[in-house]
Design a protein around this motif. Structure first.
Motif, short mmCIF file in Angstrom:
data_model
loop_
_atom_site.label_atom_id
_atom_site.label_comp_id
_atom_site.label_asym_id
_atom_site.label_seq_id
_atom_site.Cartn_x
_atom_site.Cartn_y
_atom_site.Cartn_z
N LEU A 132 -7.23 -9.13 3.68
CA LEU A 132 -6.22 -8.15 3.28
C LEU A 132 -6.33 -7.81 1.79
CD1 LEU A 132 -3.10 -9.33 5.31
CD2 LEU A 132 -4.44 -7.25 5.64
N ILE A 133 -6.68 -8.79 0.98
CA ILE A 133 -6.88 -8.52 -0.45
C ILE A 133 -8.09 -7.62 -0.65
CG2 ILE A 133 -7.53 -9.61 -2.65
CD1 ILE A 133 -5.71 -11.97 -1.84
N ILE A 134 -9.16 -7.86 0.08
CA ILE A 134 -10.34 -7.01 -0.02
C ILE A 134 -10.03 -5.59 0.43
CG2 ILE A 134 -12.65 -6.63 0.95
CD1 ILE A 134 -12.99 -9.71 0.91
N LEU A 135 -9.28 -5.45 1.54
CA LEU A 135 -8.86 -4.12 2.00
C LEU A 135 -8.00 -3.42 0.95
CD1 LEU A 135 -7.90 -4.59 5.75
CD2 LEU A 135 -9.59 -3.03 4.84
N ASP A 136 -7.12 -4.18 0.32
CA ASP A 136 -6.26 -3.62 -0.73
C ASP A 136 -7.09 -3.09 -1.89
OD1 ASP A 136 -4.22 -2.98 -2.49
OD2 ASP A 136 -3.72 -5.06 -2.95
N VAL A 137 -8.08 -3.86 -2.31
CA VAL A 137 -8.94 -3.44 -3.42
C VAL A 137 -9.74 -2.19 -3.05
CG1 VAL A 137 -10.94 -4.12 -4.81
CG2 VAL A 137 -9.06 -5.72 -4.48
N ILE A 138 -10.31 -2.16 -1.86
CA ILE A 138 -11.11 -1.00 -1.44
C ILE A 138 -10.25 0.26 -1.36
CG2 ILE A 138 -12.38 -0.03 0.52
CD1 ILE A 138 -13.45 -2.87 1.04
N ILE A 139 -9.08 0.15 -0.74
CA ILE A 139 -8.22 1.32 -0.62
C ILE A 139 -7.70 1.75 -2.00
CG2 ILE A 139 -6.04 2.16 0.36
CD1 ILE A 139 -6.64 0.38 2.80
N SER A 140 -7.41 0.80 -2.88
CA SER A 140 -6.95 1.14 -4.22
C SER A 140 -8.04 1.85 -5.02
CB SER A 140 -6.51 -0.12 -4.97
OG SER A 140 -5.41 -0.71 -4.32
N ILE A 141 -9.28 1.43 -4.86
CA ILE A 141 -10.39 2.10 -5.54
C ILE A 141 -10.54 3.52 -5.03
CG2 ILE A 141 -12.92 2.13 -5.76
CD1 ILE A 141 -12.77 -0.94 -5.97
N LEU A 142 -10.40 3.71 -3.71
CA LEU A 142 -10.47 5.06 -3.14
C LEU A 142 -9.32 5.94 -3.65
CD1 LEU A 142 -11.55 4.35 0.53
CD2 LEU A 142 -12.86 5.49 -1.25
N MET A 143 -8.12 5.36 -3.76
CA MET A 143 -6.99 6.14 -4.29
C MET A 143 -7.23 6.52 -5.75
SD MET A 143 -3.33 4.87 -2.83
CE MET A 143 -3.56 3.13 -2.65
N LEU A 172 -0.55 -0.48 8.59
CA LEU A 172 -0.44 -1.60 9.53
C LEU A 172 -1.52 -1.51 10.59
CD1 LEU A 172 3.42 -1.91 10.03
CD2 LEU A 172 1.91 -3.37 8.67
N PHE A 173 -1.85 -0.31 11.02
CA PHE A 173 -2.94 -0.14 11.99
C PHE A 173 -4.28 -0.54 11.36
CE2 PHE A 173 -6.19 2.49 14.08
CZ PHE A 173 -6.05 2.01 15.37
N ILE A 174 -4.51 -0.14 10.10
CA ILE A 174 -5.76 -0.49 9.43
C ILE A 174 -5.90 -2.01 9.30
CG2 ILE A 174 -6.94 -0.42 7.19
CD1 ILE A 174 -5.93 2.46 6.91
N GLY A 175 -4.82 -2.68 8.97
CA GLY A 175 -4.89 -4.12 8.76
C GLY A 175 -4.63 -4.96 9.99
N SER A 176 -4.33 -4.34 11.12
CA SER A 176 -3.95 -5.11 12.31
C SER A 176 -5.08 -5.97 12.85
CB SER A 176 -3.43 -4.18 13.40
OG SER A 176 -4.45 -3.32 13.84
N TRP A 177 -6.30 -5.59 12.64
CA TRP A 177 -7.40 -6.39 13.17
C TRP A 177 -7.51 -7.74 12.46
CZ3 TRP A 177 -11.42 -7.89 10.04
CH2 TRP A 177 -11.51 -7.23 8.82
N MET A 212 0.82 -1.21 0.00
CA MET A 212 0.00 0.00 0.00
C MET A 212 0.86 1.26 0.00
SD MET A 212 -2.91 -1.21 -0.40
CE MET A 212 -3.75 0.34 -0.41
N VAL A 213 1.97 1.25 0.72
CA VAL A 213 2.87 2.41 0.72
C VAL A 213 3.48 2.60 -0.66
CG1 VAL A 213 5.06 3.27 1.63
CG2 VAL A 213 3.34 2.37 3.18
N LEU A 214 3.86 1.52 -1.31
CA LEU A 214 4.43 1.63 -2.66
C LEU A 214 3.40 2.15 -3.65
CD1 LEU A 214 6.66 -1.57 -2.84
CD2 LEU A 214 7.38 0.81 -2.55
#
Length: 99
Positions: free
Chosen positions: A64-75, A46-51, A18-20
């Motif tokens: 984590l893949i779902i979180l990645d997709v959601i954050i990527s769509i927002l970006m 890391l805080f977002i994904g820690s749960w 996500m940082v990259l």
């Protein structure tokens, strides 16, 4: 013990990816990003994904893949909005996007 380590490796990999992605977004806009900012972003991701550490190994990866997709769509939405309106997308603007 290896399952415990694998969970942390997955979480840390999620943060690095996500940082990259965010660094790539900044560099495409011509904004310089320093290491201090990248470390802050890593801590936030890391805080977002820690749960996800409470989930089992298979479900953690899916989450984590779902979180990645959601954050990527927002970006991506933020990039498009920034290019069109020359301002950043904020939470107050989300209800207006439906129109």
């Amino acid at each position: 013990m290896t399952i415990f380590i694998n969970k942390y490796i997955k979480l840390f990999s999620f943060g690095i990816i996500m940082v990259l992605k965010e660094a790539l977004v900044f560099s495409n806009r011509g904004i310089n990003i320093d290491y201090k900012h990248m470390i802050y972003l890593l801590i936030i991701y890391l805080f977002i994904g820690s749960w996800t550490l409470i989930l089992d190994n298979k479900n953690q990866l899916k989450t984590l893949i779902i979180l990645d997709v959601i954050i990527s769509i927002l970006m991506f939405a933020d990039i498009l909005y920034l290019r069109y309106y020359t301002q950043f997308l904020t939470l107050q603007l989300f209800p207006l996007l439906k129109k």
